[in-house]
Design a protein around this motif. Structure first.
Motif, PDB file in Angstrom:
ATOM      1  N   LYS A 184     -35.503   9.556  17.494  1.00 19.65           N
ATOM      2  CA  LYS A 184     -36.641   9.877  18.366  1.00 19.65           C
ATOM      3  C   LYS A 184     -37.154   8.615  19.052  1.00 19.65           C
ATOM      4  N   SER A 185     -37.336   7.539  18.265  1.00 18.39           N
ATOM      5  CA  SER A 185     -37.845   6.290  18.852  1.00 18.39           C
ATOM      6  C   SER A 185     -36.889   5.767  19.911  1.00 18.39           C
ATOM      7  N   TRP A 186     -35.593   5.881  19.628  1.00 12.69           N
ATOM      8  CA  TRP A 186     -34.597   5.406  20.589  1.00 12.69           C
ATOM      9  C   TRP A 186     -34.694   6.219  21.891  1.00 12.69           C
ATOM     10  N   LEU A 187     -34.774   7.558  21.740  1.00 13.82           N
ATOM     11  CA  LEU A 187     -34.833   8.415  22.937  1.00 13.82           C
ATOM     12  C   LEU A 187     -36.089   8.141  23.759  1.00 13.82           C
ATOM     13  N   ASP A 188     -37.193   7.809  23.066  1.00 13.85           N
ATOM     14  CA  ASP A 188     -38.439   7.460  23.775  1.00 13.85           C
ATOM     15  C   ASP A 188     -38.257   6.272  24.700  1.00 13.85           C
TER      16      ASP A 188
END
Ligand code: BTN
Length: 236
Positions: A184-188
């Motif tokens: 999730k953090s990466w996609l953000d």
């Protein structure tokens, strides 16, 4: 002389062809996690046979890491996220983004690249280049940028230390909670996420919407033929 950064044993050399070469030599003899940095690289290399122009003052490091094939894609994703967070630590005002699989961009220009190479058995070499004081510009197929050109006065060894901290934190989180939150953090922070992109591959280009990444770190692309999981390529 062997020093340490956090739990990583660390050697710094004045000059080498590539820190990835030194890490490979190290793994011929001993298999354990190790960090190698160089002030200068004479033959730095990048992904897909490209060279990595290595101007003095920038950061060139290699980590030896043990991973089975199943986890490798997640490690690749974590390496880019750790660099992205490092860039933002030194330059909080910069819009740092991860460009699949693991480049880091600021304002559409490349500030870092990462090259994973396989070594013996389940050992891998993770080579990271970060533009700290200068951005190579001649003969580049993309725009480049550095921390210093963004007005952030960081030195390469401070950047190194912070990168190791971020990478260690991610490893800890990954071991404790798995990949979901990290993804999730990466996609953000993902460059062109949700947008139309072109993936350049050796033999062809693929066009589609960048939907997500899967748990192997592959890019999920919605093309006219449907969902495709892309394993290699460059995003444009
Ligand atoms: C890429 O963007 O294509 C990856 C670049 C990786 C560069 C780093 S610098 C440290 C290590 N040694 C190398 O020769 N390459 C990696």
């Amino acid at each position: 002389m062997i020093k340490k950064i956090k739990d990583w044993e660390w050697t710094e050399v004045e000059q080498t062809s590539s820190t990835n070469d030194l890490a490979a030599q190290f793994l011929q003899e001993v298999k354990r996690p190790y960090l190698i940095t160089a002030k200068r690289q004479t033959c730095g290399r990048g992904r897909r046979g490209r060279s990595w122009v290595s101007e003095e003052g920038n950061l060139f490091l290699s980590l030896t890491v043990q991973s089975n094939m199943r986890d490798l894609g997640q490690l690749v994703i974590m390496s880019g996220l750790a660099v992205c967070r490092t860039v933002n630590y030194f330059c909080p005002q910069a819009l740092a983004e991860v460009k699949w699989p693991n480049d880091v961009m600021v304002e559409g220009a490349k500030i870092s690249g990462i090259l994973f190479e396989s070594a013996k058995e389940d050992w891998w070499i993770m080579g990271v280049g970060i533009n700290v004081v200068s951005q190579p510009s001649e003969g580049m197929m993309y725009d480049t940028i550095s921390l210093n050109s963004l007005g952030c006065k960081a030195q390469r060894l401070e950047v190194l230390e912070h990168f190791i901290e971020e990478f260690d934190e991610l490893l800890k989180q990954w071991k404790k909670e798995g990949f979901a939150e990290i993804k999730k953090s990466w996609l953000d922070k993902a460059y062109k996420h949700g947008k139309k992109i072109i993936i350049k591959q050796e033999r062809c280009n693929k066009e589609g919407i960048f939907v997500s990444i899967d748990d192997n770190g592959n890019l999920i692309l919605l093309t006219e033929e449907g969902m495709e999981h892309i394993i290699v390529g460059d995003v444009f």
